[in-house]
Design a protein around this motif. Structure first.
Motif, PDB file in Angstrom:
ATOM      1  N   ASN A 161      -5.255   6.937  -3.516  1.00  0.00           N
ATOM      2  CA  ASN A 161      -6.413   6.525  -2.723  1.00  0.00           C
ATOM      3  C   ASN A 161      -6.166   5.137  -2.142  1.00  0.00           C
ATOM      4  O   ASN A 161      -5.040   4.634  -2.187  1.00  0.00           O
ATOM      5  N   ASN A 162      -7.213   4.522  -1.618  1.00  0.00           N
ATOM      6  CA  ASN A 162      -7.065   3.204  -0.963  1.00  0.00           C
ATOM      7  C   ASN A 162      -6.652   2.103  -1.930  1.00  0.00           C
ATOM      8  O   ASN A 162      -6.150   1.061  -1.504  1.00  0.00           O
ATOM      9  N   LYS A 191       0.865  -1.184   0.000  1.00  0.00           N
ATOM     10  CA  LYS A 191       0.000   0.000   0.000  1.00  0.00           C
ATOM     11  C   LYS A 191       0.893   1.223   0.000  1.00  0.00           C
ATOM     12  O   LYS A 191       2.028   1.182   0.465  1.00  0.00           O
TER      13      LYS A 191
END
Length: 136
Positions: free
Chosen positions: A68-69, A26
């Motif tokens: 973003n995610n 991530k």
């Protein structure tokens, strides 16, 4: 038969040969590095290792957008270099046979897309297969 890690930029699918991919992370804190090209976003600390990261959207001249995610950093290793590639999202790993890969389009003597080494065709989708050496 080759294995590729797929990821998305805009609505396009791209693939990197799996042997170059170390991990997919991530997005995390990126420390800017002065006097680098605009697409070089800086460095990240990944388990004690400092890794430069580049934004593939910017590298390919696509519109910039906020992370973003779904945003991922694909950590690749090629010729003793370890680099993070920021992508919109990462999806899956696929196999492509040689007959499912075409040469990139050529106009005159020059490849239209220098970063692409081939175009994969799988389940009706086109996948741009990256030439990592040119990208980096």
């Amino acid at each position: 038969m080759n294995q590729y890690v797929l990821f998305k930029l805009e609505d396009e699918s791209y693939g990197i040969e799996i042997e170059y991919v170390k991990t997919i992370e991530k997005i995390s804190n990126i420390t800017r590095v002065p006097n680098t090209k605009p697409y070089v976003k800086g460095v990240i600390n990944l388990r004690g290792e400092v890794i430069p990261v580049i934004d593939l959207r910017e590298r390919f001249g696509l519109p910039i957008r906020d992370y973003n995610n779904d945003t991922r950093v694909v950590i690749v290793s090629i010729q003793d270099y370890i680099i993070g590639l920021i992508v919109d999202s990462s999806s899956e790993v696929i196999y492509l046979n040689d007959n499912e890969v075409d040469n990139p389009p050529v106009v005159g003597e020059v490849n239209t897309v220098e970063f692409i080494k081939g175009i994969g065709k799988k389940d009706g989708k086109l996948i741009m297969l990256l030439n990592l050496k040119k990208v980096l």
